[in-house]
Design an enzyme around this catalytic site. Sequence first.
Site, PDB file in Angstrom:
ATOM      1  CB  CYS A  69      -0.927  -0.037   1.218  1.00 16.18           C
ATOM      2  SG  CYS A  69      -1.829   1.504   1.518  1.00 16.18           S
ATOM      3  CB  CYS A  72       0.106   2.062   4.011  1.00 16.69           C
ATOM      4  SG  CYS A  72      -1.560   1.403   3.761  1.00 16.69           S
TER       5      CYS A  72
END
Length: 309
Positions: A69, A72
């Site tokens: 991700c 993230c």
Amino acid sequence: MTDISPAALRGAVDLSSLRNRPAAAVAGAQSPAPGAVDIVVDATDESFGQILELSRTVPVVVDLWAEWCGPCKQLSPIIEKVTRELGGRVLLAKVDVDANPQLAQGFRAQSIPMVVALIAGQPVPMFTGAVPEQQVREVFAQLLQLAAQNGVTGTLNVGEAPEGEQTPEEPPMPPLHAEAFAAIENGDYAAAVVAYEKALAENPRDEDAIAGLGQVRLLDRVQKLDLQDARAAAAAGPLDIQAQFDVADLDLAGGHVEDAFGRLLDLFAQLPSDERTPVRERLLELFGLIGVADPRVITARNRLSSLLF
């Protein structure tokens, strides 16, 4: 600014299966000094019971993330920085959704990054997706106010760092990566795509840009989808390519990687050979997003090869 309220997550989070876990030591919580604890820990399905108990002393911020991700990787350091500045008034529990499926399911993480707080065992929404540092600080301030209203006002003993030891600074982002992240913060995914594509034109082996580009394309697709509507359409049209793409995207964004791959591979197997190309291309795109060395990608790629030959 996010308005955090426990009622907003009522019925949306089910942590009951994790409450009665043995009170094993929190993963990653190695004391920097006798009696001290680390205020940034890696939470697992097995250790989460103890973290729930700690939420009766201090508010616990739960950062649900995954290695693949891109946003993230931009948000998590900000959350950690703000947590450490609070000196033990907040505990940060980092949850890798791929490695901890029970927690991912318990928090019903449909997309990541997803950040939720726990106050006395009760979930409180914070934010989903990448947000700027100022907004993170504002939401943390609201969280501490809400915790105080509920009598959760403790402070963890974080100890002191050894003399001369300093927390290493995060290296600055390359300019095009910073441009992409700023665009993501503004919700301008098209501009983020352009920035990551420029970065890849300069360095085709830029793994962060490859992951970021795949992630932002995925974010652009899933932001327009409703989970229930998408699943209903996929159930009604098992050979409807776009309907199956939509649910696979939602599964992947929620950390259900194997479900996403399995859905598209099943679709590929059922389609006539002259209609398979879009499905194969989408699978290859998702493989690149997760990472070619990931065991789930290797398994799915092997199955795809067996269907091709």
